[in-house]
Scaffold this active site. Structure first.
Site, PDB file in Angstrom:
ATOM      1  N   TYR A   1       0.849  -1.190   0.000  1.00  0.00           N
ATOM      2  CA  TYR A   1       0.000   0.000   0.000  1.00  0.00           C
ATOM      3  C   TYR A   1       0.884   1.240   0.000  1.00  0.00           C
ATOM      4  O   TYR A   1       1.576   1.517   0.977  1.00  0.00           O
ATOM      5  CB  TYR A   1      -0.912  -0.020   1.227  1.00  0.00           C
ATOM      6  CG  TYR A   1      -1.912   1.110   1.325  1.00  0.00           C
ATOM      7  CD1 TYR A   1      -2.124   2.002   0.288  1.00  0.00           C
ATOM      8  CD2 TYR A   1      -2.668   1.277   2.478  1.00  0.00           C
ATOM      9  CE1 TYR A   1      -3.048   3.028   0.389  1.00  0.00           C
ATOM     10  CE2 TYR A   1      -3.605   2.289   2.600  1.00  0.00           C
ATOM     11  CZ  TYR A   1      -3.779   3.167   1.547  1.00  0.00           C
ATOM     12  OH  TYR A   1      -4.696   4.181   1.661  1.00  0.00           O
TER      13      TYR A   1
ATOM     14  N   LYS B   1      -1.249  -1.200  -4.202  1.00  0.00           N
ATOM     15  CA  LYS B   1      -2.327  -0.215  -4.116  1.00  0.00           C
ATOM     16  C   LYS B   1      -1.674   1.153  -4.221  1.00  0.00           C
ATOM     17  O   LYS B   1      -0.983   1.594  -3.308  1.00  0.00           O
ATOM     18  CB  LYS B   1      -3.101  -0.342  -2.806  1.00  0.00           C
ATOM     19  CG  LYS B   1      -4.196   0.719  -2.645  1.00  0.00           C
ATOM     20  CD  LYS B   1      -4.871   0.618  -1.284  1.00  0.00           C
ATOM     21  CE  LYS B   1      -5.904   1.729  -1.093  1.00  0.00           C
ATOM     22  NZ  LYS B   1      -6.521   1.690   0.264  1.00  0.00           N
TER      23      LYS B   1
ATOM     24  N   ILE C   1      -9.193  -0.448  -5.030  1.00  0.00           N
ATOM     25  CA  ILE C   1      -9.539  -0.513  -3.610  1.00  0.00           C
ATOM     26  C   ILE C   1     -10.377   0.723  -3.345  1.00  0.00           C
ATOM     27  O   ILE C   1      -9.858   1.832  -3.273  1.00  0.00           O
ATOM     28  CB  ILE C   1      -8.300  -0.546  -2.703  1.00  0.00           C
ATOM     29  CG1 ILE C   1      -7.356  -1.672  -3.112  1.00  0.00           C
ATOM     30  CG2 ILE C   1      -8.732  -0.691  -1.237  1.00  0.00           C
ATOM     31  CD1 ILE C   1      -7.898  -3.064  -2.883  1.00  0.00           C
TER      32      ILE C   1
END
Length: 306
Positions: free
Chosen positions: A133, A162, A204
């Site tokens: 992330y 992400k 996401i």
């Protein structure tokens, strides 16, 4: 683990006493999957993970894994220490999660040697498929494309990123170094169409907690190259999607859930529900959007509004 499609960063529902409402969360998770979401990300920032105890985190993972059998459940791994992060990663694996979304350490912003060691230790802690992330805006740590490539070369279970830097050029930069070695997900709601155009294959998402049918339709239009349909839906959706990009994104998204009958605006302190001018402005944005809400077929929510 199939890193593809729309995966909600799922909100954590609380009852009137601010205890976790597991019954509602099960219904909410089921509804989003029925509307085309391909997996669920639990315990993320939108899930108010920093306010949850270790036992609460375990109970949430167990509930959702049992609820959506066969659908990927991803545990966000965030902690102050590497040891705590590793413990949560192992707990997620032991309780049936399909993947991990690994964050940099909270609070301490180390150099690349330290940050890499933290991430690598979590990657090695379980055999689960891992997503990195990258959110330099929120966490102050920026994983550069070259650093992502370095991690990729050393960890076979590192499969996705992400990307929440808000710079869609990062999608192209990562792909230039790694081709299709890693799946790239857009992590900010108001960059999804641009991110897919640059090569992202997943999202996401935040507002999906309130509007999964619209979110999945937007993703599919963009991914399938249906530009006219995608842009038309995107223009309608953008005022709501931008709520995902501000400091009070949790309060705003939960408020939208409440107003459309699929949740509650309740949050745990130090966050407080929005009031005053913020509430008035948010209501106006939502009211205008609902006046022209597109007719998209959606599964009916089975739970009463809480």
């Amino acid at each position: 683990m199939n890193w593809f499609g729309v995966m909600p960063a799922m909100t954590t529902a609380f009852d009137e006493k601010l205890n976790i409402d597991h019954v509602f969360m099960a219904k909410h998770a089921t509804w989003m999957i029925e509307n085309g979401c391909t997996g669920l990300v639990m315990l993320g920032s939108l899930g108010e993970a920093a306010t949850l105890t270790p036992d609460e985190k375990v109970s949430i993972l167990k509930n959702i894994v049992a609820t959506v059998k066969g659908v990927p459940v991803v545990a966000a791994i965030s902690a102050l220490s590497t040891a705590e992060a590793v413990s949560l990663a192992k707990t997620a694996a032991d309780n049936g999660c399909s993947g991990l979304m690994v964050l940099p350490p909270y609070v301490y912003r180390g150099d690349w040697r330290e940050t890499k060691a933290h991430i690598a230790t979590i990657f090695r802690a379980t055999p689960l498929s891992c997503m990195l992330y990258n959110n330099p805006v929120a966490y102050g740590t920026d994983f550069l494309p070259e650093q992502i490539a370095e991690l990729s070369a050393e960890h076979a279970n590192f499969h996705a990123v992400k990307e929440s830097s808000t710079d869609v050029r990062r999608v192209s930069a990562i792909r230039a170094l790694l081709n299709d070695r890693l799946k790239i997900f857009v992590g900010v709601d108001d960059a999804i169409v641009e991110g897919i155009a640059a090569g992202a294959t997943g999202w996401i998402a935040g507002l999906v907690n309130a509007m999964p049918a619209e979110s999945v339709a937007l993703f599919n239009f963009a991914y399938e190259g249906k530009h006219k349909e995608a842009l038309e839906l995107y223009r309608w959706f953008l005022p709501l999607l931008r709520m995902d990009t501000v400091p009070k994104f949790i309060q705003l998204i939960k408020f939208v859930q409440q107003e459309v009958g699929v949740g509650s605006a309740r949050v745990r302190a130090p966050r407080l529900e929005i009031t005053g001018d913020e509430l008035t402005e948010t209501k106006q944005v939502l009211t205008e959007a609902l006046k022209s809400r597109p007719m998209i077929e959606e599964a009916v929510f089975a739970g009463a509004s809480r």
